[in-house]
Design an enzyme around this catalytic site. Structure first.
Site, PDB file in Angstrom:
ATOM      1  NE  ARG A  49      -2.757  -0.983   3.521  1.00 52.07           N
ATOM      2  CZ  ARG A  49      -2.737  -2.129   4.203  1.00 52.07           C
ATOM      3  NH1 ARG A  49      -3.130  -3.255   3.616  1.00 52.07           N
ATOM      4  NH2 ARG A  49      -2.352  -2.166   5.474  1.00 52.07           N
ATOM      5  CE  LYS A 139     -13.359  11.152   2.320  1.00 55.16           C
ATOM      6  NZ  LYS A 139     -13.369  10.083   1.325  1.00 55.16           N
ATOM      7  CD  GLU A 180     -16.888  11.436   0.180  1.00 55.02           C
ATOM      8  OE1 GLU A 180     -15.924  11.381   0.973  1.00 55.02           O
ATOM      9  OE2 GLU A 180     -16.978  10.706  -0.812  1.00 55.02           O
ATOM     10  CE  LYS A 222     -14.742  12.830  -2.423  1.00 56.45           C
ATOM     11  NZ  LYS A 222     -13.352  12.406  -2.410  1.00 56.45           N
TER      12      LYS A 222
HETATM   13  P1  13P Z   1     -14.579   7.588  -5.503  1.00 60.93           P
HETATM   14  O1  13P Z   1     -14.231   8.729  -6.433  1.00 60.93           O
HETATM   15  O2  13P Z   1     -13.961   6.290  -5.893  1.00 60.93           O
HETATM   16  O3  13P Z   1     -16.040   7.522  -5.215  1.00 60.93           O
HETATM   17  O4  13P Z   1     -13.917   7.938  -4.111  1.00 60.93           O
HETATM   18  C1  13P Z   1     -14.062   9.190  -3.586  1.00 60.93           C
HETATM   19  C2  13P Z   1     -13.978   9.126  -2.125  1.00 60.93           C
HETATM   20  O5  13P Z   1     -13.243   9.853  -1.517  1.00 60.93           O
HETATM   21  C3  13P Z   1     -14.888   8.187  -1.428  1.00 60.93           C
HETATM   22  O6  13P Z   1     -14.963   8.527  -0.087  1.00 60.93           O
END
Ligand code: 13P
Length: 338
Positions: A49, A139, A180, A222
């Protein structure tokens, strides 16, 4: 929050939304990253990773298209193969480092099929620690499934209240919150249902942000794009989905918000780029906020597929990553041509 802190946060939020740029979400949790590695038989170890994330952040010229990168906590604690902190590598490259701070979702008790995001306990101290490590934004993701009688108002309220409390804590600690709320694509719901649910979620979110006295000028939203469910038989054109997304956002997102950066949410990468492009091409400067990308899968997956865990494929994988970043940077300006 004092005036100096406010202007630092506002400047960071604007820098994240810099013209022609978007965010690279590379904050997959270890189980999610492992799932993606498993597809290509890549060993699911911390070292692999680390190697993969190093490939991403050291791609030469990435900052031409990427304003900020969202890291997973494991990556922040790791060193690159040359012994550097990932945060330092990003800063030197001119990319703003950020971090995912929620600790994932669990079942919402008494509400079958719905989830609540955890991570508020102890968050204040973690955020202070992250800010002192050079991280400048954070986030948190809340998820909402569409199905029979869901999402419930209780699920929406619980998740948006957590998002607002996290956002307030972030700003207090000097980090810009990337808020988000993700309405998931799984299901057979229509475009209209997705639009209706997305609007309910965003209305609740901005009400909760207001109640928690979060400074709207110092956050990035987001959201998901408004799309029919993956199993819906009535899939809509790029134009229709772009129109539905913009209509929903215009109804629910205050003009004070400095920017919107979409998640890709499992859309096919090319489609995500085309939809973003269409929004900027058709609406662009007439919108109250810039719209850009904060994609994980839609930018990374072709590079991961090329890399396959082999050092000899690193340069080729970085070339693909840059190409995808460039396509989305063009879409951010409404200039992407397939
Ligand atoms: P994806 O663009 O693959 O949806 O991932 C964005 C993300 O930060 C999910 O939490």
């Amino acid at each position: 929050m004092n005036n100096t802190m406010e202007s630092i946060l506002i400047n960071t939020a604007h820098a994240l939304m810099a013209d022609g740029k978007g965010l690279l979400a590379m904050d997959e949790s270890s189980p999610t990253c492992n799932k993606r590695f498993a597809i290509y038989d890549i060993p699911q170890t911390p070292e692999k990773r680390r190697d993969y994330r190093e490939l991403l952040v050291t791609a030469p010229g990435l900052s031409e298209y990427i304003s900020g990168a969202i890291l997973y906590e494991e990556t922040v604690r790791q060193l690159t193969s040359t012994g550097e902190q990932f945060v330092d590598v990003l800063q030197k490259a001119g990319i703003i480092p950020g971090i995912k701070v929620d600790t994932g979702t669990v079942d919402l008790i008494n509400f079958p099929g719905e989830k609540i995001t955890e991570g508020l306990d102890g968050l204040r101290a973690r955020l202070i620690d992250f800010a002192s490590s050079g991280l400048r934004f954070a986030k948190w993701r809340g998820v909402f499934s569409i199905g029979e009688e869901i999402p419930t108002n209780q699920c929406i309220e619980a998740n948006t209240q957590s998002l607002a409390r996290y956002a307030a804590l972030c700003q207090q600690a000097g980090l810009v919150p990337i808020v988000e709320p993700e309405v998931l694509m799984e299901g057979n719901h229509s475009l209209d249902e997705s639009s209706e649910v997305s609007e309910r979620v965003l209305n609740s979110l901005f009400y909760q942000l207001y109640k928690q006295r979060v400074l709207l000028e110092a956050l990035i939203l987001k959201p998901n794009m408004v799309l029919p469910g993956l199993d819906c038989t009535d899939q809509k054109s790029v134009e229709k989905t772009a129109d539905a997304t913009i209509e929903c956002l215009k109804r629910s997102v205050p003009a004070a918000v400095p920017g919107i950066a979409f998640l890709s949410g499992g859309q096919e990468g090319e489609l995500a780029t085309e939809r973003l492009n269409q929004m900027n091409l058709k609406y662009g400067s007439r919108l109250p906020w810039p719209v850009t990308f904060s994609f994980a899968r839609a930018i990374q997956l072709p590079a991961l597929e090329c890399w396959k865990g082999e050092a000899e494929n690193t340069v080729a994988a970085q070339t693909i990553l840059l190409y995808k970043a460039k396509c989305n940077s063009l879409a951010r300006k409404g200039q992407y041509v397939m």
